[in-house]
Design a protein around this motif. Sequence first.
Motif, short mmCIF file in Angstrom:
data_model
loop_
_atom_site.label_atom_id
_atom_site.label_comp_id
_atom_site.label_asym_id
_atom_site.label_seq_id
_atom_site.Cartn_x
_atom_site.Cartn_y
_atom_site.Cartn_z
N ARG A 125 0.84 -1.20 0.00
CA ARG A 125 0.00 0.00 0.00
C ARG A 125 0.87 1.25 0.00
O ARG A 125 0.60 2.21 -0.72
N ALA A 126 1.92 1.24 0.81
CA ALA A 126 2.82 2.40 0.86
C ALA A 126 3.53 2.60 -0.48
O ALA A 126 3.66 3.74 -0.95
N ALA A 127 3.96 1.51 -1.11
CA ALA A 127 4.62 1.62 -2.42
C ALA A 127 3.63 2.15 -3.46
O ALA A 127 3.97 3.01 -4.28
N ALA A 128 2.40 1.66 -3.43
CA ALA A 128 1.38 2.13 -4.38
C ALA A 128 1.10 3.61 -4.17
O ALA A 128 0.97 4.36 -5.14
N GLU A 129 1.03 4.03 -2.93
CA GLU A 129 0.79 5.45 -2.65
C GLU A 129 1.94 6.30 -3.19
O GLU A 129 1.70 7.36 -3.76
N ASP A 130 3.17 5.85 -3.03
CA ASP A 130 4.32 6.58 -3.57
C ASP A 130 4.21 6.75 -5.08
O ASP A 130 4.42 7.83 -5.61
N ILE A 131 3.86 5.67 -5.76
CA ILE A 131 3.83 5.71 -7.22
C ILE A 131 2.62 6.48 -7.73
O ILE A 131 2.68 7.15 -8.76
N LEU A 132 1.51 6.42 -7.01
CA LEU A 132 0.27 7.06 -7.47
C LEU A 132 0.07 8.48 -6.92
O LEU A 132 -0.89 9.15 -7.29
N ALA A 133 0.96 8.92 -6.06
CA ALA A 133 0.81 10.22 -5.40
C ALA A 133 0.52 11.39 -6.35
O ALA A 133 -0.31 12.24 -6.02
N PRO A 134 1.13 11.45 -7.53
CA PRO A 134 0.85 12.60 -8.41
C PRO A 134 -0.55 12.59 -9.03
O PRO A 134 -0.96 13.60 -9.60
N LEU A 135 -1.28 11.49 -8.93
CA LEU A 135 -2.58 11.37 -9.60
C LEU A 135 -3.75 11.75 -8.69
O LEU A 135 -3.73 11.45 -7.50
N THR A 136 -4.76 12.34 -9.29
CA THR A 136 -6.00 12.62 -8.56
C THR A 136 -6.81 11.32 -8.47
O THR A 136 -6.49 10.33 -9.14
N VAL A 137 -7.86 11.33 -7.68
CA VAL A 137 -8.74 10.17 -7.56
C VAL A 137 -9.31 9.80 -8.93
O VAL A 137 -9.35 8.62 -9.31
N GLU A 138 -9.74 10.79 -9.68
CA GLU A 138 -10.30 10.54 -11.00
C GLU A 138 -9.27 9.93 -11.94
O GLU A 138 -9.57 8.99 -12.69
N GLN A 139 -8.05 10.42 -11.91
CA GLN A 139 -6.98 9.88 -12.75
C GLN A 139 -6.67 8.43 -12.36
O GLN A 139 -6.42 7.59 -13.22
N ARG A 140 -6.71 8.15 -11.06
CA ARG A 140 -6.47 6.77 -10.61
C ARG A 140 -7.56 5.83 -11.13
O ARG A 140 -7.28 4.70 -11.52
N GLU A 141 -8.80 6.30 -11.15
CA GLU A 141 -9.89 5.48 -11.67
C GLU A 141 -9.71 5.20 -13.16
O GLU A 141 -9.92 4.08 -13.62
N VAL A 142 -9.32 6.22 -13.91
CA VAL A 142 -9.07 6.04 -15.34
C VAL A 142 -7.91 5.05 -15.54
O VAL A 142 -7.99 4.14 -16.37
N LEU A 143 -6.84 5.24 -14.77
CA LEU A 143 -5.68 4.35 -14.87
C LEU A 143 -6.08 2.91 -14.55
O LEU A 143 -5.65 1.98 -15.24
N GLU A 144 -6.90 2.72 -13.55
CA GLU A 144 -7.35 1.37 -13.18
C GLU A 144 -8.05 0.71 -14.37
O GLU A 144 -7.79 -0.45 -14.70
N GLY A 145 -8.92 1.44 -15.04
CA GLY A 145 -9.62 0.90 -16.20
C GLY A 145 -8.68 0.58 -17.34
O GLY A 145 -8.80 -0.47 -17.98
N LEU A 146 -7.75 1.47 -17.60
CA LEU A 146 -6.78 1.24 -18.68
C LEU A 146 -5.89 0.03 -18.39
O LEU A 146 -5.66 -0.81 -19.26
#
Length: 159
Positions: A125-146
């Motif tokens: 979880r900590a590693a994921a937060e580090d890598i995803l930190a620059p993204l907004t919630v909406e961007q994370r949702e789009v990335l998840e779908g892609l």
Amino acid sequence: MSTSDRPSSPERPSGTDTDGLLAEQLLRLTRRLHRIQKRHLEPVGITPAQSRLLRTVAHFGEPPRMADLAARLEVVPRAVTSLVDGLEAGDRVRRVPDPSNRRVVRIELTDAGRATLRELRSARRAAAEDILAPLTVEQREVLEGLLSALVDPGPERGC
């Protein structure tokens, strides 16, 4: 339509290898993710490959055979043997005989292995937060779908 057949646009200059650039970005992201994950796993005392094996053992309903692990991880059996050796040295797994076939060895989690899995969840979880930190919630949702579309392309587009 292939990349070379697509019309050029302000975002896609003629002659640009967009797919090649995307592939390079994905490779760079993979390396970055691996470095971040490795950094977060160091305090747990486990490698990313050992982490993957430990999680895989936990997903089986009963202790898996070495061959089952090799198949699930898509690696050669020798690679599993080396990973199990390292985890066994750390008392995270143990080899146990198969009750119905004494020639078969199964791999089971120890209490220390289950405790390590709990630590791994926090580290991941900590590693994921580090890598995803620059993204907004909406961007994370789009990335998840892609990523879902790329990871599980379906039977008609599979490897």
